[in-house]
Design an enzyme around this catalytic site. Structure first.
Site, PDB file in Angstrom:
ATOM      1  N   CYS A  75       0.822  -1.214   0.000  1.00 28.33           N
ATOM      2  CA  CYS A  75       0.000   0.000   0.000  1.00 28.33           C
ATOM      3  C   CYS A  75       0.860   1.269   0.000  1.00 28.33           C
ATOM      4  O   CYS A  75       1.478   1.572  -1.009  1.00 28.33           O
ATOM      5  CB  CYS A  75      -0.981  -0.068   1.166  1.00 28.33           C
ATOM      6  SG  CYS A  75      -2.448   0.910   0.869  1.00 28.33           S
ATOM      7  N   HIS A 169      -3.224  -5.377   1.794  1.00 27.35           N
ATOM      8  CA  HIS A 169      -2.526  -5.655   3.058  1.00 27.35           C
ATOM      9  C   HIS A 169      -2.646  -7.120   3.442  1.00 27.35           C
ATOM     10  O   HIS A 169      -3.548  -7.485   4.214  1.00 27.35           O
ATOM     11  CB  HIS A 169      -3.152  -4.831   4.189  1.00 27.35           C
ATOM     12  CG  HIS A 169      -2.911  -3.370   4.095  1.00 27.35           C
ATOM     13  ND1 HIS A 169      -1.776  -2.773   4.581  1.00 27.35           N
ATOM     14  CD2 HIS A 169      -3.654  -2.386   3.566  1.00 27.35           C
ATOM     15  CE1 HIS A 169      -1.831  -1.472   4.369  1.00 27.35           C
ATOM     16  NE2 HIS A 169      -2.968  -1.203   3.750  1.00 27.35           N
ATOM     17  N   GLU A 171      -0.884  -8.659   5.502  1.00 30.22           N
ATOM     18  CA  GLU A 171      -0.613  -8.755   6.947  1.00 30.22           C
ATOM     19  C   GLU A 171      -1.875  -8.538   7.777  1.00 30.22           C
ATOM     20  O   GLU A 171      -1.964  -9.013   8.903  1.00 30.22           O
ATOM     21  CB  GLU A 171       0.506  -7.773   7.353  1.00 30.22           C
ATOM     22  CG  GLU A 171       0.132  -6.305   7.411  1.00 30.22           C
ATOM     23  CD  GLU A 171      -0.043  -5.634   6.050  1.00 30.22           C
ATOM     24  OE1 GLU A 171       0.106  -6.322   5.018  1.00 30.22           O
ATOM     25  OE2 GLU A 171      -0.349  -4.436   6.020  1.00 30.22           O
TER      26      GLU A 171
END
Ligand code: GLN
Length: 187
Positions: A75, A169, A171
């Site tokens: 991002c 994302h 994560e």
């Protein structure tokens, strides 16, 4: 193996959690010296304009330009890595990925969304993509491989040499596929 994460702002803790499950050592990077001896680097999500300012203030710009080991940018991290950024104040472009990205291309915070992401490498698979005020990859230049798309074919993940960039994302979805790819390329 030591993986550094730019640790001044943004969601570096979520990246750190994923890396720990993969058994590598994590170092938060704030100053140029912190880049010494790390095997790979993550530029996390956050606010790219803010990152650009603190990277300059902390004297990290040149050290990041010179850094030649594997990098994963998610991002805002992808925005920093791109060669060209649209809809952005003059900031920092490290130019390590030959792509054009448009900041906040899907709208504002409330327009953040989750969508299935198709990974095109290492045996196709689908994962959940979390897109938070995400940039859009508007042009993929020479030398850049497409790693992942939305179902309609929109590019959301790219690789050029040992530099990976994602508009979403992993994560935040507890997804370690791209972190493993980063670690593999550092071996
Ligand atoms: N919109 C942010 C920017 O332009 C990126 C958001 C994110 O990293 N989740 O920097």
């Amino acid at each position: 193996m030591i993986v550094g994460i730019l640790g001044m702002q943004g969601d570096y803790e979520e990246h750190s959690e994923i890396l720990k499950t993969l058994g590598v050592d994590v170092r938060l990077v704030k100053l140029p010296d912190d880049l010494e001896g790390i095997d790979a680097l993550i530029l996390p999500g956050g606010e790219s304009t803010h990152f650009a300012r603190i990277i300059k203030d902390y004297g990290l710009e040149e050290a990041l330009r010179d850094f030649s080991r594997p990098i994963l940018g998610t991002c805002a991290g992808l925005i920093l890595l791109a060669r060209e950024v649209l809809d952005a104040p003059p900031g920092l472009t490290l130019g390590k990925l030959n792509v054009t990205v448009r900041r906040n291309a899907y709208g504002r915070q409330k327009d953040s969304f989750e969508a299935p992401v198709k990974v095109l490498v290492e045996g196709e698979k689908t994962m959940v993509g979390v897109f938070i005020r995400a940039p859009r990859i508007e042009n993929v230049g020479e030398g850049v491989e497409i790693l992942a798309t939305l179902e309609d074919g929109e590019v959301v993940g790219v690789r050029q040499g040992n530099v990976l960039g994602l508009t979403f994302h992993p994560e935040l979805a507890g997804e370690s596929f791209f972190h493993r790819m980063l670690i593999e390329s550092a071996r």
